[in-house]
Design a protein around this motif. Sequence first.
Motif, PDB file in Angstrom:
ATOM      1  N   ASP A 115      61.378 -54.951  -9.639  1.00 28.62           N
ATOM      2  CA  ASP A 115      61.643 -55.617  -8.358  1.00 28.62           C
ATOM      3  C   ASP A 115      60.437 -56.415  -7.855  1.00 28.62           C
ATOM      4  O   ASP A 115      60.576 -57.573  -7.451  1.00 28.62           O
ATOM      5  N   HIS A 116      59.270 -55.778  -7.858  1.00 33.82           N
ATOM      6  CA  HIS A 116      58.115 -56.403  -7.207  1.00 33.82           C
ATOM      7  C   HIS A 116      56.827 -55.789  -7.736  1.00 33.82           C
ATOM      8  O   HIS A 116      56.770 -54.588  -8.040  1.00 33.82           O
ATOM      9  N   VAL A 117      55.800 -56.609  -7.854  1.00 34.24           N
ATOM     10  CA  VAL A 117      54.474 -56.103  -8.190  1.00 34.24           C
ATOM     11  C   VAL A 117      53.466 -56.697  -7.219  1.00 34.24           C
ATOM     12  O   VAL A 117      53.557 -57.867  -6.848  1.00 34.24           O
ATOM     13  N   LEU A 118      52.546 -55.864  -6.773  1.00 30.57           N
ATOM     14  CA  LEU A 118      51.460 -56.309  -5.906  1.00 30.57           C
ATOM     15  C   LEU A 118      50.148 -56.144  -6.653  1.00 30.57           C
ATOM     16  O   LEU A 118      49.850 -55.060  -7.170  1.00 30.57           O
ATOM     17  N   ILE A 119      49.393 -57.222  -6.727  1.00 30.18           N
ATOM     18  CA  ILE A 119      48.090 -57.206  -7.392  1.00 30.18           C
ATOM     19  C   ILE A 119      47.023 -57.426  -6.325  1.00 30.18           C
ATOM     20  O   ILE A 119      46.934 -58.504  -5.732  1.00 30.18           O
ATOM     21  N   GLY A 120      46.262 -56.388  -6.047  1.00 29.22           N
ATOM     22  CA  GLY A 120      45.221 -56.474  -5.045  1.00 29.22           C
ATOM     23  C   GLY A 120      43.925 -56.978  -5.648  1.00 29.22           C
ATOM     24  O   GLY A 120      43.547 -56.580  -6.753  1.00 29.22           O
ATOM     25  N   VAL A 121      43.240 -57.848  -4.916  1.00 32.29           N
ATOM     26  CA  VAL A 121      42.004 -58.463  -5.408  1.00 32.29           C
ATOM     27  C   VAL A 121      40.920 -58.319  -4.342  1.00 32.29           C
ATOM     28  O   VAL A 121      41.141 -58.641  -3.175  1.00 32.29           O
ATOM     29  N   SER A 122      39.757 -57.844  -4.764  1.00 29.93           N
ATOM     30  CA  SER A 122      38.638 -57.679  -3.850  1.00 29.93           C
ATOM     31  C   SER A 122      37.640 -58.815  -4.012  1.00 29.93           C
ATOM     32  O   SER A 122      37.380 -59.252  -5.140  1.00 29.93           O
ATOM     33  N   PRO A 123      37.054 -59.308  -2.931  1.00 25.07           N
ATOM     34  CA  PRO A 123      36.012 -60.340  -3.038  1.00 25.07           C
ATOM     35  C   PRO A 123      34.831 -59.821  -3.849  1.00 25.07           C
ATOM     36  O   PRO A 123      34.485 -58.640  -3.779  1.00 25.07           O
ATOM     37  N   GLY A 124      34.230 -60.698  -4.624  1.00 19.77           N
ATOM     38  CA  GLY A 124      33.044 -60.333  -5.367  1.00 19.77           C
ATOM     39  C   GLY A 124      33.300 -59.573  -6.652  1.00 19.77           C
ATOM     40  O   GLY A 124      32.358 -59.205  -7.356  1.00 19.77           O
ATOM     41  N   ASN A 125      34.577 -59.325  -6.986  1.00 19.57           N
ATOM     42  CA  ASN A 125      34.899 -58.608  -8.214  1.00 19.57           C
ATOM     43  C   ASN A 125      35.039 -59.615  -9.349  1.00 19.57           C
ATOM     44  O   ASN A 125      36.008 -60.366  -9.416  1.00 19.57           O
TER      45      ASN A 125
END
Length: 247
Positions: free
Chosen positions: A26-36
């Motif tokens: 149904d859905h995927v969330l990809i979290g991204v952190s600054p500086g990574n």
Amino acid sequence: MTISADASFEVLPFTRTCRHIWEDGDHVLIGVSPGNSYFSAERVAGLARWAVSRFAQVDFVYADLHVDRMFGAFGYTPEHAGRRASKEIKAVRRRIVKGVEDSGSPHAEIRVRALSEFLANPVYQLLHRRVLHFLETDDTFRKGCEEMALHFIGSKLPEGESMTDSQLRVCFDYLAAELPFFIDTPSILDVPSSVAAYHVRMPMTDVLFARGGGLRATRNQAYAVVRPGTEDSAAATGGSADERRAA
């Protein structure tokens, strides 16, 4: 149990239920952190191609809350911290947008949003309050957050030093802003089910998906490690075979 999604990535759902939710697509969330540095434009492009091939909807959400306070907690002056945070946040958004564009995927299926865009969302607000409540009242939850904080910023501490109370408080605020999406993304984004995807297993995974009580992820929320599927995998994630848990 590892799922070889394609030649580029392997998927490790945390539990059997997480695997079923992944299979629903149904859905995927990809979290991204600054500086990574892991999330280069090239990596985002690969993730975008992988995601749209398997999921009906895709969200990249990048952290932009408390970033200036994080820099301030580790020695930057307020002015310098603000400039550095602004620079990092703009850079991470630029990399995500470029990666999505370079992926050649239909953009209508992929959304790129900042964490701050959800501050007015009533479900997000409720979940955020619950996270803060359990930080104050649940020792297991707090310990998991402390381990998360060390995971993210341990390398920034001088050798032999521990986090101060003020540094830990800022880390907690930073994490509390992200954790609602590990608990109930479906309700925040109005999707049937969702997989939170990250390239390493996080210390909070056991707390939210394995223990019997306390604050837990909802039944239609999943967590999966999604990482490079070749010999580059261990180098990219810092993981070991013992960390590759999937029931």
